[in-house]
Design a protein around this motif. Sequence first.
Motif, PDB file in Angstrom:
ATOM      1  N   GLU A 241       0.310  10.258   9.891  1.00  0.00           N
ATOM      2  CA  GLU A 241      -0.125   9.003   9.272  1.00  0.00           C
ATOM      3  C   GLU A 241       0.061   7.782  10.170  1.00  0.00           C
ATOM      4  OE1 GLU A 241       1.609   8.723   5.398  1.00  0.00           O
ATOM      5  OE2 GLU A 241      -0.337   8.618   4.461  1.00  0.00           O
ATOM      6  N   ASP A 242       0.862   7.938  11.232  1.00  0.00           N
ATOM      7  CA  ASP A 242       1.051   6.804  12.130  1.00  0.00           C
ATOM      8  C   ASP A 242       0.108   6.841  13.328  1.00  0.00           C
ATOM      9  OD1 ASP A 242       2.899   5.590  10.597  1.00  0.00           O
ATOM     10  OD2 ASP A 242       4.643   6.460  11.615  1.00  0.00           O
ATOM     11  N   LEU A 243      -0.825   7.779  13.313  1.00  0.00           N
ATOM     12  CA  LEU A 243      -1.761   7.857  14.438  1.00  0.00           C
ATOM     13  C   LEU A 243      -2.678   6.641  14.457  1.00  0.00           C
ATOM     14  CD1 LEU A 243      -2.736  11.615  14.131  1.00  0.00           C
ATOM     15  CD2 LEU A 243      -1.481  10.572  16.026  1.00  0.00           C
ATOM     16  N   ILE A 244      -3.241   6.350  15.632  1.00  0.00           N
ATOM     17  CA  ILE A 244      -4.218   5.269  15.740  1.00  0.00           C
ATOM     18  C   ILE A 244      -5.468   5.714  14.992  1.00  0.00           C
ATOM     19  CG2 ILE A 244      -5.648   3.949  17.335  1.00  0.00           C
ATOM     20  CD1 ILE A 244      -3.506   4.365  19.425  1.00  0.00           C
TER      21      ILE A 244
ATOM     22  N   GLY B 152       3.675  -7.706   3.946  1.00  0.00           N
ATOM     23  CA  GLY B 152       3.871  -6.356   3.418  1.00  0.00           C
ATOM     24  C   GLY B 152       2.656  -5.801   2.702  1.00  0.00           C
ATOM     25  N   MET B 153       1.499  -6.393   2.887  1.00  0.00           N
ATOM     26  CA  MET B 153       0.327  -6.025   2.101  1.00  0.00           C
ATOM     27  C   MET B 153      -0.561  -4.977   2.787  1.00  0.00           C
ATOM     28  SD  MET B 153      -3.061  -6.622   1.494  1.00  0.00           S
ATOM     29  CE  MET B 153      -3.594  -8.052   2.398  1.00  0.00           C
ATOM     30  N   CYS B 154      -0.536  -4.919   4.128  1.00  0.00           N
ATOM     31  CA  CYS B 154      -1.542  -4.085   4.788  1.00  0.00           C
ATOM     32  C   CYS B 154      -0.968  -2.821   5.425  1.00  0.00           C
ATOM     33  CB  CYS B 154      -2.293  -4.896   5.840  1.00  0.00           C
ATOM     34  SG  CYS B 154      -1.347  -5.236   7.324  1.00  0.00           S
TER      35      CYS B 154
ATOM     36  N   PHE C  74       7.837  -1.326   7.350  1.00  0.00           N
ATOM     37  CA  PHE C  74       6.897  -2.397   7.675  1.00  0.00           C
ATOM     38  C   PHE C  74       7.669  -3.481   8.426  1.00  0.00           C
ATOM     39  CE2 PHE C  74       3.758  -1.630   3.909  1.00  0.00           C
ATOM     40  CZ  PHE C  74       3.546  -0.347   4.370  1.00  0.00           C
TER      41      PHE C  74
ATOM     42  N   VAL D 249      -1.268  -8.263  10.379  1.00  0.00           N
ATOM     43  CA  VAL D 249      -2.408  -8.961   9.783  1.00  0.00           C
ATOM     44  C   VAL D 249      -1.910 -10.018   8.797  1.00  0.00           C
ATOM     45  CG1 VAL D 249      -4.586  -8.775   8.536  1.00  0.00           C
ATOM     46  CG2 VAL D 249      -3.869  -6.912  10.037  1.00  0.00           C
TER      47      VAL D 249
ATOM     48  N   LYS E  50       2.138   3.582  21.264  1.00  0.00           N
ATOM     49  CA  LYS E  50       0.769   4.104  21.114  1.00  0.00           C
ATOM     50  C   LYS E  50      -0.024   3.208  20.181  1.00  0.00           C
ATOM     51  CE  LYS E  50       1.521   8.995  22.033  1.00  0.00           C
ATOM     52  NZ  LYS E  50       1.931  10.244  21.386  1.00  0.00           N
ATOM     53  N   ARG E  51       0.602   2.847  19.050  1.00  0.00           N
ATOM     54  CA  ARG E  51      -0.126   2.027  18.084  1.00  0.00           C
ATOM     55  C   ARG E  51      -0.494   0.652  18.643  1.00  0.00           C
ATOM     56  NH1 ARG E  51      -0.764   3.262  12.904  1.00  0.00           N
ATOM     57  NH2 ARG E  51      -0.629   1.125  12.224  1.00  0.00           N
TER      58      ARG E  51
ATOM     59  N   PHE F 203       1.338   5.179   1.021  1.00  0.00           N
ATOM     60  CA  PHE F 203       0.857   6.137   1.999  1.00  0.00           C
ATOM     61  C   PHE F 203       1.113   7.531   1.457  1.00  0.00           C
ATOM     62  CE2 PHE F 203       0.959   2.370   4.652  1.00  0.00           C
ATOM     63  CZ  PHE F 203      -0.168   2.533   5.416  1.00  0.00           C
TER      64      PHE F 203
ATOM     65  N   ALA G  79      -3.975   0.331  19.932  1.00  0.00           N
ATOM     66  CA  ALA G  79      -5.070   0.676  19.026  1.00  0.00           C
ATOM     67  C   ALA G  79      -6.340  -0.133  19.266  1.00  0.00           C
ATOM     68  CB  ALA G  79      -4.605   0.516  17.576  1.00  0.00           C
TER      69      ALA G  79
ATOM     70  N   VAL H 216      -5.583   5.447  11.619  1.00  0.00           N
ATOM     71  CA  VAL H 216      -5.203   5.625  10.215  1.00  0.00           C
ATOM     72  C   VAL H 216      -4.840   4.261   9.642  1.00  0.00           C
ATOM     73  CG1 VAL H 216      -3.693   6.817   8.588  1.00  0.00           C
ATOM     74  CG2 VAL H 216      -4.276   7.898  10.773  1.00  0.00           C
ATOM     75  N   PHE H 217      -5.499   3.884   8.559  1.00  0.00           N
ATOM     76  CA  PHE H 217      -5.272   2.575   7.951  1.00  0.00           C
ATOM     77  C   PHE H 217      -5.003   2.708   6.473  1.00  0.00           C
ATOM     78  CE2 PHE H 217      -8.359   2.216  11.296  1.00  0.00           C
ATOM     79  CZ  PHE H 217      -7.889   1.161  12.049  1.00  0.00           C
ATOM     80  N   SER H 218      -4.294   1.732   5.927  1.00  0.00           N
ATOM     81  CA  SER H 218      -4.316   1.579   4.480  1.00  0.00           C
ATOM     82  C   SER H 218      -5.648   0.911   4.159  1.00  0.00           C
ATOM     83  CB  SER H 218      -3.168   0.682   4.019  1.00  0.00           C
ATOM     84  OG  SER H 218      -3.426  -0.673   4.349  1.00  0.00           O
TER      85      SER H 218
ATOM     86  N   GLU I 178      -5.466  -2.788   4.645  1.00  0.00           N
ATOM     87  CA  GLU I 178      -5.640  -3.327   5.992  1.00  0.00           C
ATOM     88  C   GLU I 178      -7.118  -3.315   6.382  1.00  0.00           C
ATOM     89  OE1 GLU I 178      -3.484  -1.438   9.230  1.00  0.00           O
ATOM     90  OE2 GLU I 178      -4.423  -2.763  10.711  1.00  0.00           O
TER      91      GLU I 178
ATOM     92  N   GLU J 215      -3.540  13.411  22.692  1.00  0.00           N
ATOM     93  CA  GLU J 215      -2.290  13.034  23.359  1.00  0.00           C
ATOM     94  C   GLU J 215      -2.127  11.510  23.461  1.00  0.00           C
ATOM     95  OE1 GLU J 215      -5.561  13.347  26.078  1.00  0.00           O
ATOM     96  OE2 GLU J 215      -4.757  14.760  24.606  1.00  0.00           O
ATOM     97  N   THR J 216      -3.209  10.737  23.309  1.00  0.00           N
ATOM     98  CA  THR J 216      -3.056   9.278  23.340  1.00  0.00           C
ATOM     99  C   THR J 216      -2.748   8.736  21.951  1.00  0.00           C
ATOM    100  OG1 THR J 216      -5.393   8.806  22.904  1.00  0.00           O
ATOM    101  CG2 THR J 216      -4.764   9.108  25.210  1.00  0.00           C
ATOM    102  N   GLY J 217      -2.587   9.615  20.988  1.00  0.00           N
ATOM    103  CA  GLY J 217      -2.220   9.159  19.651  1.00  0.00           C
ATOM    104  C   GLY J 217      -3.405   8.762  18.792  1.00  0.00           C
ATOM    105  N   ARG J 218      -4.612   9.100  19.229  1.00  0.00           N
ATOM    106  CA  ARG J 218      -5.795   8.762  18.419  1.00  0.00           C
ATOM    107  C   ARG J 218      -6.159   9.902  17.478  1.00  0.00           C
ATOM    108  NH1 ARG J 218      -8.277   3.967  20.090  1.00  0.00           N
ATOM    109  NH2 ARG J 218      -7.078   3.216  21.869  1.00  0.00           N
TER     110      ARG J 218
ATOM    111  N   ARG K 229       3.317  -0.939  10.549  1.00  0.00           N
ATOM    112  CA  ARG K 229       4.324   0.076  10.258  1.00  0.00           C
ATOM    113  C   ARG K 229       4.831   0.794  11.510  1.00  0.00           C
ATOM    114  NH1 ARG K 229      -0.680   2.058   8.946  1.00  0.00           N
ATOM    115  NH2 ARG K 229      -1.144   4.245   9.434  1.00  0.00           N
TER     116      ARG K 229
ATOM    117  N   PRO L  87       0.815  -1.214   0.000  1.00  0.00           N
ATOM    118  CA  PRO L  87       0.000   0.000   0.000  1.00  0.00           C
ATOM    119  C   PRO L  87       0.851   1.268   0.000  1.00  0.00           C
ATOM    120  CG  PRO L  87       0.061  -0.955   2.195  1.00  0.00           C
ATOM    121  CD  PRO L  87       0.782  -1.911   1.295  1.00  0.00           C
TER     122      PRO L  87
END
Lengths: 496, 286
Positions: free
Chosen positions: A282-285, B221-223, B236, B217, B256-257, A276, B260, A287-289, A292, A383-386, B227, A274
């Motif tokens: 873009e790395d925040l909770i 390297g697809m999703c 990734f 998932v 943080k992630r 980006f 999620a 955010v998805f490709s 995914e 602040e929690t990254g969301r 990252r 994917p």
Amino acid sequence: MSYQSPVLLAEEARTLRAQLAQRSDELKRKDRVALPMQEMPAQPPEVRRGNTSEVALGYCEDQARVEAERCLACKKKPCVDGCPVGIDIPAFITAISQGEYQLAVGIIKQTSLLPAICGRVCPQETQCQATCTVGTILKDPEQSVAIGRLERFVADWERENGEVALPAVKPDTGRKVAVIGSGPAGLVVAADVRREGHAVTVFEAFHKFGGVMLYGIPEFRLPKAIVAREIDTLRQMGVQLVPNFVVGRTRTLHQLLNEDGYDAIFVGTGAGLPKFMHIEGEDLIGVFSANEYLTRANLMRAYEKGKAATPIVSSRRVAVLGGGNVAMDAARTALRLGAEEVHLVYRRTEKEMPARVEEVAHAREEGVNFHLLQNVTRILGDETGRTTSVECLRYELGEPDASGRRRPVPIEGSEFNMPVDTVIVAIGNTSNPLIKQTTPELETTRWGTLVADENGLTTMPRVFAGGDIVLGAATVILAMGQGRKAAAAINQLLAQ
Amino acid sequence: MNRVLAREQLSNDVFLMRVEAPLIAQARQPGQFILLSIDQDYGERIPLTIADADTEEGSITLIFQRVGATTRQLAQLAPGDSIAALVGPLGLPTHIENFGHVVCVGGGIGVAPLHPIIQGLKAAGNRLTIIVGARNRDLIILEDRMRALADNLIICTDDGSAGRKALVTEPLRELCESPDRPDLAVAIGPPIMMKFCSETTRPFAVKTLVSLNTIMVDGTGMCGGCRVTVGGQTKFVCVDGPEFDGHLVDFDGMMKRLQAYRPQEKDALDRWHQDHTCRLTSQENT
Ligand SMILES: Cc1cc2nc3c(=O)[nH]c(=O)nc-3n(C[C@H](O)[C@H](O)[C@H](O)COP(=O)(O)OP(=O)(O)OC[C@H]3O[C@@H](n4cnc5c(N)ncnc54)[C@H](O)[C@@H]3O)c2cc1C
Ligand SMILES: Cc1cc2nc3c(=O)[nH]c(=O)nc-3n(C[C@H](O)[C@H](O)[C@H](O)COP(=O)(O)OP(=O)(O)OC[C@H]3O[C@@H](n4cnc5c(N)ncnc54)[C@H](O)[C@@H]3O)c2cc1C
Ligand code: SF4
Ligand code: SF4
Ligand code: FES
């Protein structure tokens, strides 16, 4: 085009077909052109956004017969030139108009192996229907003969009437072919090579077969039962299907060729990586490709909450970035997962959207909000990254450039904020580097796609490739077309 | 289908399993992992490191901690049962050569993924200092294996119930300050531990490898779900890692992630508890 109920569409078609049947004279060109294009019956928008069943219900027989009468059986067949695999379109439509559905399917299957799938997902308005004479006469390609819907009609008819014949398989030749990836390209190669009597093994990284048709394109657009049926046919033809097998990792191409006795390999591993935006946040909770998000929903069945072990976010306000089929699928999936608002943000205008016209219309009907000539510049979080919002910038169409296209240019100072809790990035995919990483002799282009000649032969002897891994993110029918060419080349190689 | 060949409980929440997987056993190298799923239709795909492999038996060893719904289900499988889907080996192998003196730091369950790397480093002729850390003595796993492989083994517990009462960063700092400064550090454990190990070695410019345990998932390297930011670039973990230079990893972003899906994970666990309360109480101490 506004929503019309299937019952109404069926009634109109029945009346029209009866009228046509009463005519004693042959229909003239202008009569045919004057027939109304048959709309695709669909579930009501307010109902379907709450379920995952297929949206487009398919023509009833009366509709198919009326639509088939619209075809002028042109001698020059401009539609055939528009179809990447060159299906004999007027021949199969004529067969439909005579009620010879089995014959019609037979004609399609001479060139296309997956009509139930292509009839549903082909971007017909840029392919076969783009060049159709009827559309040209009416000065509106959207009024062309609905070739794809007719194709779907006969393919579904064949499936439902249980007359699907298993392709004949020649006696065993003792040669072995490995197919890597079970997307449309791989499936078609498996079928065509197996027919010649060679042993075929399909290796798939996932635990299920079908590639993007399974994990990407959602159930509401392409029922998984249809894909499963094609897989089943392969199994019955004696194709070996091996899941959970990552070529390049579990075994390398070299091992398959030199130790495991495969005489040739087809690489159909798709465009898996994917893209980006490379913007802040873009790395925040949240955010998805799109890959995914759709994989969680489709393959891992996260929409069956309470049953599926794989979680998916519960979103209230979603921003989807992009304008292709992938973006539409992500937006409509988000609605079905319970999002209250879905906003699709696209940098250009609707005309440039690469998505199928029907999907754009369906997305609108379902309540997806379109933000055209806008682009997301940052994603903001707490602040929690969301994720809490996106910052958008407005664009306007600039002066036409050398090619006559008016490119979007940003309007300075037009930034505004849109509160969202989820962002789905659907701006495209590039090739998966995995096989390349472990097979240095395979040459790739600047975009990471595999270099292959017109027969699909790569820079490594006995190794062929096709589909998205060669084309970059393309279409099911193009993947299939390339698969057929490569299969023919493989069969030729093995006949020597 | 991959049959479970053996199951052993290493501590209250940590299990070892030998699973039939002949091709993976052959192909795997230190640092690589597998993804598995317990149910073909509804299962979640979770990553676990290949802790060891036996090519003769055609098996791989997994060592995992019971933390959520899937690892709990896995812990309940018995020899003879099958795992619905298992794919690998995934990820880039550890780069192994004779670096000289290497310090390997394992925190909690992190000792399991460290094991094959230590084996590889040992075989390449490195001199190994191994630091094993855990909250208390019951949570220390693979102590005998570590003792056998280490030139110098240091055990630390938070409560002092075994070895030194210290965090692993203390002996690590002392080592960096000593004349016997390591040529390489490898730290695997909870993200917070890897972060502080990297901070500890940074002033001494001791290169530090860490192995990241992001959510995954597909693993191919697809999703992009896995990252992380490393040196300002998006990587990734499943195809570019799982090992990275600890001095470049954005640990705060990664931690943080990892949060999620906390609410959903808790729901899944609650659901699991409801379904299994009776079975669990009878199995807890097997
Ligand atoms: C959401 C979405 C919507 C789309 N909508 C449309 C549409 O409406 N119409 C249309 O025509 N096209 C559409 N497309 C594009 C279309 O699906 C693709 O062009 C097509 O599927 C490409 O086929 P393929 O066979 O090349 O690869 P894929 O379908 O991508 O299949 C590749 C397979 O190979 C497997 N694989 C990868 N690496 C390995 C490995 N190392 N070892 C083993 N297996 C491996 C993958 O898991 C995958 O199953 C859409 C795509 C997406 C993502
Ligand atoms: C490359 C890699 C190697 C790993 N090796 C090991 C190992 O050898 N032994 C071991 O015990 N654990 C290992 N882990 C962590 C392990 O994958 C998680 O503990 C497991 O997924 C938890 O699943 P669950 O359903 O039981 O728990 P959940 O309730 O789903 O989650 C509990 C915790 O696990 C994390 N987690 C959840 N889903 C995933 C996922 N799909 N991928 C990664 N983390 C997740 C969450 O952040 C949460 O903190 C590894 C992770 C990675 C990425
Ligand atoms: S395969 Fe696609 S392009 Fe070709 S005729 Fe069918 S719908 Fe049109
Ligand atoms: S171009 Fe249109 S009208 Fe002419 S044969 Fe093809 S489908 Fe029929
Ligand atoms: S797990 Fe999907 S890209 Fe790494």
